[in-house]
Design an enzyme around this catalytic site. Structure first.
Site, PDB file in Angstrom:
ATOM      1  CD  GLU A 115      71.095  17.668 -35.558  1.00  0.00           C
ATOM      2  OE1 GLU A 115      70.776  17.061 -36.590  1.00  0.00           O
ATOM      3  OE2 GLU A 115      71.264  18.896 -35.528  1.00  0.00           O
ATOM      4  CD  GLU A 137      66.602  20.644 -35.232  1.00  0.00           C
ATOM      5  OE1 GLU A 137      67.808  20.713 -34.977  1.00  0.00           O
ATOM      6  OE2 GLU A 137      65.811  19.904 -34.580  1.00  0.00           O
TER       7      GLU A 137
END
Length: 713
Positions: A115, A137
């Site tokens: 990210e 995730e």
């Protein structure tokens, strides 16, 4: 030494090197947030700034979030949301810098690490196996909480982004480059920072992210395009088919990705945060983090391995070239372990090697293996019908599940071991301590229980006999990891852990049939709880002929030991139905039919099953689901209580990877924790009162779970 190094060169380019002190990897700790905030403030104040390179002082680039903190989070409030938004705000400030920003990815950039990379204008990666990128995730019951879903969708477009964010797979550099997850690849570490600086110099005006530019359009089409609308309409159906509605994370990720294309970028980031908050407190996320991260980490890190020098087998022999032996030989060969594949008949041994040749051919056809690797793999398997192997490091006995046969083979072949080698018996139910009596040196004898098909099943159950040494266990642990499998260690018992629990699932399916539930509804109930296959179908695959042979083997063992019933699990329904099915010529799929009929057009439930239905059929769907889940969890709890299981992590990993217990639960014991120990105990008592003593557990069995829960609190 500081957590962040800040170095500005004569060209006005700043290299920010993340190197969190006291940690093996960079993670999103409070120290990171404080340090990164200060770095960004400094960058905005920097005079003559021409560009920024974000790099790492660790072997990995950035590992992601603080999972201990996430696991401990029981409630979320406005303050939690604000903190999440603040973290996103840092990345937003990075991509709003008025100069180009490049991520120099030297190693793994997963989750929060990737990210960070997404917030940069360019991503340059080192061509090394360890430099994997991705957003895992979803595998932890979460969604990327720092803009990962929104930015990946904007970067790649919905069609290409969905597999990245919803499957959570890590991608090697070449694959990441092909997908568009990174923009450039360099061959050496020395080239990484210079390549980043060179791009900045060549592109001084490339500081605005595509999604911040006027007229931005999503790759592959915007939200209103026919193709994207079709993907958005079909994806939920495909998702439900895969997850059965039991895993909320993929559903929320899909929702965020699709809706991000219909709203402003910053609004989409806020929506992503709101969805993250809903997941972080879910029992599915707690289960996934506990088992798939901390549990896997404990097993892979050797927490349950005795402390000993690392060991590697250099040679091996597999005795028995049937389905299991052939699969074990392939597992060896695929990891470069030379193997003599021995059978009493050379043609059978050759047939065993042909199994590997078939797998290799399939891999070549799919482009997963080149000719050189295929030839090297097959060269590692040597079929034989003679005792022409000597001084091998490990022997795996995989002959038929018959104690008398194994007791002949073990002493005859044990001398073929090297002086430091170990001997493993691939048995699914026979006590290792009894088999070890046939071994000249029981300290070097251990149970090594593979699962079928070996090439697909990732876990191996190691069973300790009474005299198995710690050194042998350590070597067996290393061997299992050497061939790319996950070891779980259990103490000796008939059926050990996995076979005991697996048998209860099949038995409960037959018990439901006896109680009058329609066969199709039984299979449907198993589907609804997330079992890979229904209990009637899986019994057909295992075959009732084999089940009856195992039952007879243990009957003979009882006679030999002078016990009434030495097998700890009383599967009455199976004992009532299986012999009758075999007598009717319906021993399972391999025998032409069992609970199902098999034909050119597929399978269908056999109409004759109605003869076994003696109950009134009053079992509800919810009751059937509970019976299947609770029966397996209860038997797992008994294994822990009896000392067969040595740890919760191994119980949970083993129940999912070996037995197929639903992944959304985090494993059989984690399922009990998810329900709540006391609530589970009450429900188990209700089931026992209604359906039989197999659901009743001695109250003290729950104490260990309660004690560890209290310690965690």
């Amino acid at each position: 030494m500081e957590d962040f190094r800040y170095e500005k060169d004569e060209d006005g380019i700043v290299v920010v090197t993340m190197d969190m002190q006291g940690q093996g990897a960079n993670t999103m700790t409070p120290a990171y947030k404080t340090g990164m905030t200060a770095i960004i403030d400094r960058l905005y104040a920097e005079e003559g700034l021409k560009g920024v390179v974000i790099a790492s002082g660790k072997k990995t680039f950035f590992a992601g979030g603080d999972l201990n903190g996430l696991l401990a989070t029981e409630e979320v409030d406005q303050a939690y949301f604000d903190d999440l938004q603040k973290n996103k705000g840092m990345l937003r400030r990075i991509e709003k810098l008025p100069v180009p920003v490049v991520a120099a990815i030297n190693g793994a950039a997963l989750g929060g690490g990737y990210e960070i990379c997404l917030a940069c204008n360019r991503r340059i990666i080192l061509d090394t196996p360890g430099a994997i990128t991705g957003l895992p995730e979803v595998t932890l019951g979460l969604l990327p909480g720092a803009g990962g879903v929104v930015r990946t969708t904007a970067l790649l477009g919905l069609e290409k982004a969905l597999p990245v964010v919803m499957e959570g797979k890590p991608h090697a550099p070449k694959k990441a480059l092909a997908l568009g997850m990174v923009d450039e690849m360099v061959a050496t570490q020395e080239e990484l920072i210079p390549a980043a600086k060179a791009w900045i110099k060549a592109n001084p005006g490339a500081h605005a992210q595509p999604w911040d530019q006027k007229g931005f359009r999503y790759p592959g089409g915007d939200a209103t395009s026919p193709k994207v609308r079709q993907i958005a309409s079909v994806a939920p159906t495909l998702l439900i088919k895969k997850t059965r509605g039991l895993m909320p994370a993929p559903e929320r990720i899909l929702d965020v990705a699709v809706n991000s294309m219909r709203m402003g970028f910053d609004s989409a980031l806020r929506d992503e945060s709101r969805q993250f908050l809903r997941l972080v407190v879910s029992k599915e996320a707690k289960a996934a983090i506990t088992t798939f991260f901390f549990g896997n980490q404990a097993i892979k890190g050797g927490k349950f391995r005795p402390k000993a020098e690392k060991w590697k087998a250099g040679s091996s022999a597999v005795l028995g070239a049937g389905m299991m032996g052939a699969g074990i030989a392939y597992a060896h060969a695929a990891r470069g372990l030379p193997t003599a594949l021995k059978d009493t008949d050379l043609a059978n041994a050759e047939k065993g090697k042909a199994y590997s040749a078939k797998l290799v051919e399939g891999a070549r056809a799919k482009g997963r293996m080149d000719d050189a690797k295929a030839e090297a793999l097959l060269a590692n398997i040597r079929p034989t019908d003679a005792d022409d192997y000597e001084n091998v490091d490990i022997i795996v006995e995989a002959v038929f599940e018959d104690i008398a046969l194994k007791e002949q083979v073990i002493p005859a072949t044990f001398p073929k071991l090297s002086p430091t080698g170990i001997y493993g018996s691939n048995t699914s139910t026979l006590p290792i301590s009894i088999l070890a009596e046939a071994a000249p040196d029981p300290s070097r004898f251990i149970g090594i229980h593979f699962f079928s098909p070996v090439d697909k099943m990732a876990v191996v159950e190691l069973i300790l006999g009474e005299k198995t040494s710690d050194e042998t266990l350590a070597k067996a642990y290393d061997y299992v990891q050497q061939i790319g499998k996950t070891p779980i260690v259990v103490n000796d018992s008939r059926g050990f852990f996995t076979s005991r629990v697996f048998g209860t699932f099949m038995n409960e399916g037959m018990a439901l049939l006896i109680d009058g539930m329609a066969p199709a509804m039984i299979e449907r109930a198993a589907w609804k709880i997330g079992m890979p296959v229904g209990p009637l179908q899986v019994q057909d695959e295992v075959s009732m002929v084999l089940s009856e042979r195992v039952r007879e083997t243990h009957r003979k063992l009882d006679e030999r030991l002078g016990v009434t019933d030495g097998f700890p699990v009383k599967n009455e329904a199976s004992a009532a139905i299986a012999p009758k099915m075999v007598a009717l010529g319906r021993g399972g799929r391999h025998y032409g039919g069992g609970f199902y009929d098999y034909g050119p057009e597929g399978r269908s439930l056999w109409p004759g099953l109605s003869q076994f239905m003696t109950g009134n059929g009053g079992v509800t769907m919810d009751e059937a689901q509970d019976r299947m889940l609770y029966r397996q969890a209860i038997e797992t709890l008994r294994c822990l209580d009896e000392g067969v299981l040595r740890s919760e992590h191994e119980a949970n990993i083993g129940s999912i990877m070996a037995i197929g217990f639903p992944a959304w639960t985090g494993g059989a014991l984690q399922f009990i924790r998810g329900v709540g120990v006391d609530a589970f105990a009450r429900r188990a008592e209700e089931l026992a009162d209604a359906w039989g003593e197999r659901f009743r557990v001695r109250p003290e069995a729950y104490d260990k779970l309660r004690e560890t829960t209290a310690k965690a609190a």
